[in-house]
Write an enzyme that holds these catalytic residues in place. Structure first.
Site, PDB file in Angstrom:
ATOM      1  N   ASN A  41      22.284  38.008 -29.342  1.00 51.72           N
ATOM      2  CA  ASN A  41      22.013  39.442 -29.237  1.00 51.72           C
ATOM      3  C   ASN A  41      21.221  39.937 -30.443  1.00 51.72           C
ATOM      4  O   ASN A  41      21.325  39.391 -31.551  1.00 51.72           O
ATOM      5  CB  ASN A  41      23.303  40.252 -29.049  1.00 51.72           C
ATOM      6  CG  ASN A  41      24.395  39.925 -30.032  1.00 51.72           C
ATOM      7  OD1 ASN A  41      24.486  38.814 -30.547  1.00 51.72           O
ATOM      8  ND2 ASN A  41      25.237  40.891 -30.313  1.00 51.72           N
ATOM      9  N   GLU A  54      22.218  37.007 -23.459  1.00 55.48           N
ATOM     10  CA  GLU A  54      21.767  36.457 -22.177  1.00 55.48           C
ATOM     11  C   GLU A  54      20.311  36.822 -21.923  1.00 55.48           C
ATOM     12  O   GLU A  54      19.544  36.044 -21.345  1.00 55.48           O
ATOM     13  CB  GLU A  54      22.632  37.000 -21.038  1.00 55.48           C
ATOM     14  CG  GLU A  54      24.109  36.638 -21.144  1.00 55.48           C
ATOM     15  CD  GLU A  54      24.930  37.690 -21.887  1.00 55.48           C
ATOM     16  OE1 GLU A  54      24.423  38.274 -22.866  1.00 55.48           O
ATOM     17  OE2 GLU A  54      26.087  37.911 -21.503  1.00 55.48           O
TER      18      GLU A  54
END
Ligand code: THU
Length: 130
Positions: A41, A54
């Site tokens: 992140n 992701e």
């Protein structure tokens, strides 16, 4: 599944830029031809502009030409069994099929495996735009 997926996601998590939440997350995506794409992140002082691990991993996959996703693994430093957020479920569903495996982890390895379809039932599908 490659036994390296967890280690690769953990290594990615160490590169997270999460000075605001202090909640590092790592992700790894495996394709059917054996490629692995990792992500962490990335946060921004204007909070909503940050993005998830992701999403970083998906960007790497796409920049390598894309492919058939078989496995997605997510790990967080401060949470067990982290599941992809709603936005990431939708992004993953854009590029992976409902049978893609999603592996949830603790600090030592995979603790639970489920399908993307189970994580995002009745998600919005691109077909309706055609
Ligand atoms: N985060 C992820 O990277 N993936 C998720 O699926 C959930 C949340 C990140 C976003 C933000 O940087 C931090 O975790 C706290 O929300």
């Amino acid at each position: 599944m490659s036994p390296d997926l967890f280690a690769i996601a953990r290594a990615a998590m160490a590169k997270a830029y999460a000075p605001y939440s202090k909640f590092p997350v790592g992700a790894a995506i495996l394709t059917d031809d054996g490629r692995i794409f990792a992500g962490a992140n990335v946060e921004v002082a204007s909070y909503p502009e940050g993005w998830c691990a992701e999403t970083t991993a998906l960007g790497h996959l796409l920049m390598d030409g894309g492919g058939k996703i078989t496995d997605i693994l997510v790990v967080a430093q401060r949470m067990q069994h982290i599941t992809p957020c709603g936005g990431c479920r939708q992004r993953l569903a854009e590029f992976a099929t409902p049978d893609a495996r999603v592996h949830l982890c603790d600090q030592y390895g995979i603790t639970e495996t489920m399908t993307l379809g189970a994580l995002l039932p009745r998600g919005f599908r691109a077909e309706v735009l055609k």
